[in-house]
Design a protein around this motif. Structure first.
Motif, PDB file in Angstrom:
ATOM      1  N   PRO A 149      37.137   0.976  22.523  1.00 28.01           N
ATOM      2  CA  PRO A 149      37.952   2.143  22.830  1.00 28.01           C
ATOM      3  C   PRO A 149      37.418   2.863  24.062  1.00 28.01           C
ATOM      4  CG  PRO A 149      36.772   2.446  20.744  1.00 28.01           C
ATOM      5  CD  PRO A 149      36.507   1.063  21.227  1.00 28.01           C
ATOM      6  N   ARG A 150      38.336   3.326  24.882  1.00 28.39           N
ATOM      7  CA  ARG A 150      37.955   4.006  26.116  1.00 28.39           C
ATOM      8  C   ARG A 150      37.374   5.375  25.797  1.00 28.39           C
ATOM      9  NH1 ARG A 150      42.273   5.896  29.832  1.00 28.39           N
ATOM     10  NH2 ARG A 150      41.000   7.317  30.985  1.00 28.39           N
ATOM     11  N   GLU A 151      36.245   5.671  26.374  1.00 29.68           N
ATOM     12  CA  GLU A 151      35.603   6.959  26.150  1.00 29.68           C
ATOM     13  C   GLU A 151      36.337   8.027  26.955  1.00 29.68           C
ATOM     14  OE1 GLU A 151      31.183   8.777  26.618  1.00 29.68           O
ATOM     15  OE2 GLU A 151      31.377   6.744  25.862  1.00 29.68           O
ATOM     16  N   PRO A 152      36.538   9.199  26.373  1.00 29.97           N
ATOM     17  CA  PRO A 152      37.227  10.258  27.117  1.00 29.97           C
ATOM     18  C   PRO A 152      36.447  10.633  28.376  1.00 29.97           C
ATOM     19  CG  PRO A 152      36.330  11.110  25.060  1.00 29.97           C
ATOM     20  CD  PRO A 152      36.114   9.622  25.065  1.00 29.97           C
ATOM     21  N   GLU A 153      37.168  11.201  29.333  1.00 30.14           N
ATOM     22  CA  GLU A 153      36.509  11.577  30.585  1.00 30.14           C
ATOM     23  C   GLU A 153      35.435  12.627  30.356  1.00 30.14           C
ATOM     24  OE1 GLU A 153      39.204  12.501  33.732  1.00 30.14           O
ATOM     25  OE2 GLU A 153      40.527  10.848  33.193  1.00 30.14           O
ATOM     26  N   GLU A 154      35.688  13.549  29.442  1.00 35.88           N
ATOM     27  CA  GLU A 154      34.682  14.544  29.116  1.00 35.88           C
ATOM     28  C   GLU A 154      33.894  14.061  27.904  1.00 35.88           C
ATOM     29  OE1 GLU A 154      37.957  16.239  29.030  1.00 35.88           O
ATOM     30  OE2 GLU A 154      37.913  16.839  31.109  1.00 35.88           O
ATOM     31  N   SER A 155      32.623  13.888  28.076  1.00 35.35           N
ATOM     32  CA  SER A 155      31.792  13.437  26.967  1.00 35.35           C
ATOM     33  C   SER A 155      31.186  14.644  26.260  1.00 35.35           C
ATOM     34  CB  SER A 155      30.678  12.529  27.484  1.00 35.35           C
ATOM     35  OG  SER A 155      29.778  13.286  28.279  1.00 35.35           O
ATOM     36  N   LEU A 156      30.593  14.401  25.126  1.00 38.59           N
ATOM     37  CA  LEU A 156      29.930  15.473  24.391  1.00 38.59           C
ATOM     38  C   LEU A 156      28.794  16.055  25.228  1.00 38.59           C
ATOM     39  CD1 LEU A 156      29.609  17.149  21.853  1.00 38.59           C
ATOM     40  CD2 LEU A 156      28.207  15.325  20.894  1.00 38.59           C
ATOM     41  N   ALA A 157      28.091  15.211  25.932  1.00 39.63           N
ATOM     42  CA  ALA A 157      26.990  15.692  26.776  1.00 39.63           C
ATOM     43  C   ALA A 157      27.521  16.617  27.871  1.00 39.63           C
ATOM     44  CB  ALA A 157      26.243  14.519  27.387  1.00 39.63           C
ATOM     45  N   ALA A 158      28.656  16.274  28.463  1.00 40.22           N
ATOM     46  CA  ALA A 158      29.241  17.119  29.502  1.00 40.22           C
ATOM     47  C   ALA A 158      29.684  18.453  28.913  1.00 40.22           C
ATOM     48  CB  ALA A 158      30.411  16.409  30.165  1.00 40.22           C
ATOM     49  N   LEU A 159      30.268  18.413  27.729  1.00 41.81           N
ATOM     50  CA  LEU A 159      30.706  19.639  27.069  1.00 41.81           C
ATOM     51  C   LEU A 159      29.514  20.536  26.754  1.00 41.81           C
ATOM     52  CD1 LEU A 159      32.913  21.351  25.751  1.00 41.81           C
ATOM     53  CD2 LEU A 159      32.595  19.997  23.687  1.00 41.81           C
ATOM     54  N   ARG A 160      28.443  19.946  26.252  1.00 40.94           N
ATOM     55  CA  ARG A 160      27.244  20.738  25.946  1.00 40.94           C
ATOM     56  C   ARG A 160      26.658  21.350  27.214  1.00 40.94           C
ATOM     57  NH1 ARG A 160      23.084  17.845  22.366  1.00 40.94           N
ATOM     58  NH2 ARG A 160      22.355  19.964  22.173  1.00 40.94           N
ATOM     59  N   GLY A 161      26.690  20.595  28.307  1.00 44.32           N
ATOM     60  CA  GLY A 161      26.196  21.121  29.582  1.00 44.32           C
ATOM     61  C   GLY A 161      27.041  22.298  30.057  1.00 44.32           C
ATOM     62  N   ASP A 162      28.364  22.168  29.921  1.00 43.16           N
ATOM     63  CA  ASP A 162      29.258  23.263  30.308  1.00 43.16           C
ATOM     64  C   ASP A 162      28.949  24.509  29.484  1.00 43.16           C
ATOM     65  OD1 ASP A 162      30.503  21.618  32.135  1.00 43.16           O
ATOM     66  OD2 ASP A 162      32.245  21.210  30.859  1.00 43.16           O
ATOM     67  N   CYS A 163      28.762  24.332  28.184  1.00 39.53           N
ATOM     68  CA  CYS A 163      28.464  25.464  27.305  1.00 39.53           C
ATOM     69  C   CYS A 163      27.131  26.111  27.676  1.00 39.53           C
ATOM     70  CB  CYS A 163      28.446  25.018  25.847  1.00 39.53           C
ATOM     71  SG  CYS A 163      30.074  24.563  25.229  1.00 39.53           S
ATOM     72  N   ALA A 164      26.133  25.300  27.982  1.00 37.72           N
ATOM     73  CA  ALA A 164      24.824  25.834  28.350  1.00 37.72           C
ATOM     74  C   ALA A 164      24.909  26.655  29.638  1.00 37.72           C
ATOM     75  CB  ALA A 164      23.821  24.691  28.519  1.00 37.72           C
ATOM     76  N   ARG A 165      25.742  26.221  30.568  1.00 36.63           N
ATOM     77  CA  ARG A 165      25.898  26.974  31.810  1.00 36.63           C
ATOM     78  C   ARG A 165      26.673  28.271  31.582  1.00 36.63           C
ATOM     79  NH1 ARG A 165      26.256  21.836  33.504  1.00 36.63           N
ATOM     80  NH2 ARG A 165      28.518  21.720  33.392  1.00 36.63           N
ATOM     81  N   MET A 166      27.560  28.292  30.614  1.00 29.78           N
ATOM     82  CA  MET A 166      28.366  29.484  30.350  1.00 29.78           C
ATOM     83  C   MET A 166      27.639  30.496  29.475  1.00 29.78           C
ATOM     84  SD  MET A 166      32.013  27.612  29.710  1.00 29.78           S
ATOM     85  CE  MET A 166      32.800  29.057  29.053  1.00 29.78           C
ATOM     86  N   ALA A 167      26.688  30.051  28.669  1.00 27.26           N
ATOM     87  CA  ALA A 167      26.025  30.918  27.690  1.00 27.26           C
ATOM     88  C   ALA A 167      25.462  32.207  28.294  1.00 27.26           C
ATOM     89  CB  ALA A 167      24.939  30.138  26.956  1.00 27.26           C
ATOM     90  N   PRO A 168      24.820  32.170  29.465  1.00 19.72           N
ATOM     91  CA  PRO A 168      24.290  33.423  30.011  1.00 19.72           C
ATOM     92  C   PRO A 168      25.374  34.466  30.308  1.00 19.72           C
ATOM     93  CG  PRO A 168      23.293  31.553  31.124  1.00 19.72           C
ATOM     94  CD  PRO A 168      24.403  31.016  30.273  1.00 19.72           C
ATOM     95  N   HIS A 169      26.616  34.062  30.422  1.00 20.86           N
ATOM     96  CA  HIS A 169      27.703  34.992  30.730  1.00 20.86           C
ATOM     97  C   HIS A 169      28.245  35.688  29.487  1.00 20.86           C
ATOM     98  CE1 HIS A 169      27.785  33.490  34.826  1.00 20.86           C
ATOM     99  NE2 HIS A 169      27.790  32.267  34.329  1.00 20.86           N
ATOM    100  N   TRP A 170      27.846  35.239  28.304  1.00 26.67           N
ATOM    101  CA  TRP A 170      28.341  35.811  27.056  1.00 26.67           C
ATOM    102  C   TRP A 170      27.376  36.885  26.593  1.00 26.67           C
ATOM    103  CZ3 TRP A 170      28.966  30.254  24.890  1.00 26.67           C
ATOM    104  CH2 TRP A 170      30.111  29.688  25.431  1.00 26.67           C
ATOM    105  N   ALA A 171      27.792  38.122  26.699  1.00 26.32           N
ATOM    106  CA  ALA A 171      26.943  39.236  26.271  1.00 26.32           C
ATOM    107  C   ALA A 171      27.061  39.401  24.757  1.00 26.32           C
ATOM    108  CB  ALA A 171      27.379  40.509  26.971  1.00 26.32           C
ATOM    109  N   VAL A 172      25.936  39.561  24.110  1.00 26.33           N
ATOM    110  CA  VAL A 172      25.907  39.771  22.663  1.00 26.33           C
ATOM    111  C   VAL A 172      25.473  41.199  22.414  1.00 26.33           C
ATOM    112  CG1 VAL A 172      24.868  39.035  20.493  1.00 26.33           C
ATOM    113  CG2 VAL A 172      25.318  37.355  22.297  1.00 26.33           C
ATOM    114  N   PRO A 173      26.323  41.988  21.763  1.00 26.02           N
ATOM    115  CA  PRO A 173      25.921  43.375  21.510  1.00 26.02           C
ATOM    116  C   PRO A 173      24.752  43.439  20.533  1.00 26.02           C
ATOM    117  CG  PRO A 173      27.993  42.869  20.391  1.00 26.02           C
ATOM    118  CD  PRO A 173      27.627  41.667  21.221  1.00 26.02           C
ATOM    119  N   ALA A 174      23.950  44.465  20.692  1.00 26.68           N
ATOM    120  CA  ALA A 174      22.806  44.653  19.794  1.00 26.68           C
ATOM    121  C   ALA A 174      23.321  44.957  18.393  1.00 26.68           C
ATOM    122  CB  ALA A 174      21.934  45.798  20.300  1.00 26.68           C
TER     123      ALA A 174
END
Length: 65
Positions: free
Chosen positions: A7-32
């Motif tokens: 089966p053909r692997e999707p263009e976006e892999s789990l590793a790519a998705l995790r990398g995207d999330c890691a790059r976005m995480a600093p932009h998510w402010a968590v209230p105290a």
């Protein structure tokens, strides 16, 4: 006999998705977290439940459905 292909692997892999999330995480402010203030027992007068909700809860088993 037909040759099966892997089966053909999707263009976006789990590793790519995790990398995207890691790059976005600093932009998510968590209230105290703040603990809610305790309520005096004299201010607690009971709970009002709409009739439809009461019937729904009444029809459930003791341990939930």
């Amino acid at each position: 006999m037909s040759k099966q292909t892997a089966p053909r692997e999707p263009e976006e892999s789990l590793a790519a998705l995790r990398g995207d999330c890691a790059r976005m995480a600093p932009h998510w402010a968590v209230p105290a977290k703040t603990a809610p203030a305790p309520v005096k027992p004299s201010r607690i007068h009971g709970v009002t439940v709409p009739p439809a909700s009461a019937r729904l809860v009444d029809g459930m088993s003791a341990f939930g459905d």
